[in-house]
Design a protein around this motif. Structure first.
Motif, PDB file in Angstrom:
ATOM      1  N   ASN A  36      41.262  51.826  42.119  1.00 39.33           N
ATOM      2  CA  ASN A  36      39.994  51.108  42.273  1.00 39.33           C
ATOM      3  C   ASN A  36      39.877  49.887  41.371  1.00 39.33           C
ATOM      4  O   ASN A  36      38.937  49.118  41.483  1.00 39.33           O
ATOM      5  CB  ASN A  36      38.821  52.049  41.960  1.00 39.33           C
ATOM      6  CG  ASN A  36      38.555  52.985  43.121  1.00 39.33           C
ATOM      7  OD1 ASN A  36      38.486  52.564  44.269  1.00 39.33           O
ATOM      8  ND2 ASN A  36      38.428  54.266  42.822  1.00 39.33           N
TER       9      ASN A  36
ATOM     10  N   GLY B 277      42.499  47.533  40.348  1.00 36.85           N
ATOM     11  CA  GLY B 277      43.411  46.383  40.464  1.00 36.85           C
ATOM     12  C   GLY B 277      44.524  46.422  39.433  1.00 36.85           C
ATOM     13  O   GLY B 277      45.439  45.589  39.463  1.00 36.85           O
TER      14      GLY B 277
ATOM     15  N   ARG C 166      47.988  46.854  41.029  1.00 36.10           N
ATOM     16  CA  ARG C 166      48.521  45.600  41.598  1.00 36.10           C
ATOM     17  C   ARG C 166      49.265  44.806  40.522  1.00 36.10           C
ATOM     18  O   ARG C 166      50.336  44.268  40.739  1.00 36.10           O
ATOM     19  CB  ARG C 166      47.367  44.743  42.133  1.00 36.10           C
ATOM     20  CG  ARG C 166      46.733  45.291  43.394  1.00 36.10           C
ATOM     21  CD  ARG C 166      47.427  44.711  44.598  1.00 36.10           C
ATOM     22  NE  ARG C 166      47.194  45.519  45.773  1.00 36.10           N
ATOM     23  CZ  ARG C 166      46.470  45.110  46.812  1.00 36.10           C
ATOM     24  NH1 ARG C 166      45.914  43.932  46.796  1.00 36.10           N
ATOM     25  NH2 ARG C 166      46.344  45.871  47.851  1.00 36.10           N
TER      26      ARG C 166
ATOM     27  N   TYR D 197      41.679  49.482  46.367  1.00 35.31           N
ATOM     28  CA  TYR D 197      43.014  48.917  46.637  1.00 35.31           C
ATOM     29  C   TYR D 197      43.956  50.017  47.118  1.00 35.31           C
ATOM     30  O   TYR D 197      43.900  51.148  46.627  1.00 35.31           O
ATOM     31  CB  TYR D 197      43.627  48.308  45.369  1.00 35.31           C
ATOM     32  CG  TYR D 197      42.788  47.235  44.729  1.00 35.31           C
ATOM     33  CD1 TYR D 197      42.900  45.909  45.144  1.00 35.31           C
ATOM     34  CD2 TYR D 197      41.903  47.555  43.706  1.00 35.31           C
ATOM     35  CE1 TYR D 197      42.124  44.917  44.543  1.00 35.31           C
ATOM     36  CE2 TYR D 197      41.135  46.567  43.102  1.00 35.31           C
ATOM     37  CZ  TYR D 197      41.244  45.261  43.525  1.00 35.31           C
ATOM     38  OH  TYR D 197      40.488  44.285  42.939  1.00 35.31           O
ATOM     39  N   GLN D 198      44.809  49.655  48.072  1.00 36.21           N
ATOM     40  CA  GLN D 198      45.891  50.544  48.502  1.00 36.21           C
ATOM     41  C   GLN D 198      47.169  49.723  48.456  1.00 36.21           C
ATOM     42  O   GLN D 198      47.300  48.771  49.224  1.00 36.21           O
ATOM     43  CB  GLN D 198      45.692  51.072  49.928  1.00 36.21           C
ATOM     44  CG  GLN D 198      44.357  51.773  50.192  1.00 36.21           C
ATOM     45  CD  GLN D 198      43.271  50.782  50.558  1.00 36.21           C
ATOM     46  OE1 GLN D 198      43.521  49.813  51.262  1.00 36.21           O
ATOM     47  NE2 GLN D 198      42.077  51.007  50.048  1.00 36.21           N
ATOM     48  N   SER D 199      48.078  50.053  47.565  1.00 34.21           N
ATOM     49  CA  SER D 199      49.334  49.282  47.483  1.00 34.21           C
ATOM     50  C   SER D 199      50.423  50.029  48.244  1.00 34.21           C
ATOM     51  O   SER D 199      50.809  51.133  47.862  1.00 34.21           O
ATOM     52  CB  SER D 199      49.757  49.122  46.021  1.00 34.21           C
ATOM     53  OG  SER D 199      48.793  48.382  45.330  1.00 34.21           O
TER      54      SER D 199
END
Ligand code: SF4
Length: 505
Positions: free
Chosen positions: A220, A222, A225, A269-271
């Motif tokens: 959630n 970042g 990333r 976020y989903q990486s």
């Protein structure tokens, strides 16, 4: 730093129950997560169907895990990733430390990962002189506090806002404040500098897709990333149970995982990472290393009941629903995996002997089973482990009993062998008589043992049993042979035939 262990669960739990601040923080957080989970689940009209589907996918995957791991490995390598296999925590840490040494790394940034907590990676890196910095805000807070996580998805759930503010003032030197925005901006400022300077980024993995060799990491903030794209090397540590067969299966798990954990419909976020970057202009690291961690998971795979433990997707819902966890929090479990799922995973990962109290840390109310998105029957597992513990205690007691029987038998056997050796060697026999007479004098004097009617009434252990029910005739001050010699005749002793000579007198 809290050094609680599962061996002392009872005492840990008692201590936690006296901590009113902890219980207040837990009550608030678990109630909020529980409410949000319920609302999120109700937002879908096929929630139960999704749960059944997820469980079926997990069951199928675990049944053919070897094939799916091979498929994942082949596809990940084809996309440029390097795969490493680690049988246990020591091997996994060794691989990470070797990779770090080879790259002369001094600073590693980490995202939240239960697998790295499980293998105590930070300590291993620190022993190599490498700084390992947690970048998830919750993990960063507990790292600053020198603690361990107390919840699977909310590591600092036990801390209040005031405690965190005081921690930041003490450790980061900011002016006193309880403004949440100021606190998060402070953390962000510190962490951003570290991202830019880091040599390696280390993450966990939520799912590994066999079909494509892709890893998926959810977050959630970042920070993942940045962890996976700024440093030149990315190391992902993944339990072997994280494999799912097809990319399309992600749809099922993504709907369930975040709804069950935080009540979100999806994380911010989903990486999705498939190998390394394709060209120099692309974002991302030059190297991707994926470490496939066993560390006891194969043992769980072997039995149909324990196998379901590996279906866990680490959403944390069972912790929030558990009336035991709600009262004592995560640290009392003395393990990186707390709550109901911790009570079944910890004994299986680290051994029943080390965590025998944990399967009893449950009222078997079934709340964990009700909320689990992959329908793991945790009460069944708890009962299974309790039966294992009872059986191993029974075997231990039986072993001790056998030992008690065997020891006198061994002693008896040894005594008779010694007796036979002495009785068949005249010189030994004579010498043993002398030694026995000296010992007798010493023992009688030392223990002030009285002779009654010329008999010894009591001797000390280990021969005490002899005089429990009878008196002992003392050894004569001179042996027959000595008396014989004094009379001027010496027996001609043949080896093994002295009795005959004595009888000749
Ligand atoms: S056992 Fe179920 S509820 Fe508990 S963390 Fe795992 S998936 Fe979530």
């Amino acid at each position: 730093m809290n050094h609680l262990t599962p061996e002392t669960f009872d005492a840990n739990a008692r201590a936690a129950l006296t901590d009113t601040q902890l219980r207040g923080a837990l009550r608030k957080a678990t109630a909020l997560f529980g409410k949000r989970r319920l609302e999120a689940a109700q937002s879908l009209d096929n929630w139960e169907e999704l749960r059944s589907k997820a469980r079926a996918i997990k069951d199928e995957t675990l049944l053919h895990l070897d094939q799916y791991l091979e498929e994942f490995t082949a596809n990940a390598e084809a996309a440029g990733a390097q795969i490493h296999w680690a049988r246990d925590a020591v091997e996994a840490n060794r691989i990470v430390c070797r990779l770090a040494r080879e790259r002369k790394a001094r600073l590693v940034v980490k995202s939240k990962s239960m697998a790295t907590e499980e293998i105590h990676l930070n300590a291993a890196l620190e022993a190599e002189g490498i700084e390992a910095l947690e970048t998830d805000l919750g993990e960063y807070i507990i790292q600053l506090a020198g603690e361990t996580p107390s919840h699977i998805i909310a590591p600092a759930i036990h801390k209040t806002k005031d405690q965190i503010a005081q921690l930041f003032v003490a450790k980061l030197g900011i002016a006193p404040t309880d403004d949440i925005a100021t606190l998060t901006i402070t953390a962000r400022r510190v962490l951003r500098e570290k991202f830019a300077a880091a040599d390696i980024g280390i993450t966990g993995v939520n799912f590994g897709v066999a079909e494509t060799g892709t890893i998926l990491i959810l977050e959630n903030e970042g920070n993942i990333r940045l962890t996976t794209s700024l440093p030149g090397t990315h190391i992902a540590i993944m339990g072997i149970e994280k494999i799912i067969p097809r990319f399309a299966d992600l749809e099922v798990f993504l709907k369930l995982l975040t709804r069950s954990g935080t009540g979100q419909h999806l994380t911010a976020y989903q990486s999705l990472i498939t190998g390394t970057k394709r060209s120099r202009e692309d974002e991302g690291p030059d190297e991707l290393h994926i470490i496939l961690l066993d560390n006891g998971r194969s043992r769980m795979l072997a039995h149909p009941t324990t196998r379901q433990s590996l279906a866990c997707i680490r959403c944390g819902a069972c912790l929030n629903a558990c009336p035991v966890y709600q009262q004592i929090g995560g640290h009392a479990y003395g393990s990186v995996y707390p709550g109901p799922i911790g009570a079944v995973i910890t004994p299986q990962l680290f051994g029943l002997a080390k965590a025998a109290q944990l399967p009893y840390a449950s009222s078997l109310c079934g709340a964990c089973r009700e909320v689990c998105p992959v329908k793991i029957d945790i009460p069944e597992l708890l009962l299974y482990l309790r039966a294992e513990i009872t059986e191993s205690s029974r075997q231990e007691a039986e072993g001790r009993r056998q030992e008690q029987v065997v020891t006198p038998r061994r002693l008896e056997g040894f005594t008779f062998k010694l007796w036979a050796a002495i009785m068949t060697r005249p010189r030994w026999y004579e010498l043993s008589g002398r030694v026995a007479r000296v010992l007798q004098r010493f023992i009688v004097r030392r223990n002030r043992i009285g002779k009654v009617g010329g008999l010894i009434g009591r001797i000390a252990p280990p021969l005490a049993a002899w005089t429990d029910a009878r008196d002992l005739r003392p050894i004569e001050s001179k042996s027959f042979r000595e008396q014989w010699r004094q009379r001027g005749s010496s027996p001609t002793v043949r080896e093994g035939a002295w009795i005959n000579v004595a009888d000749d007198k």
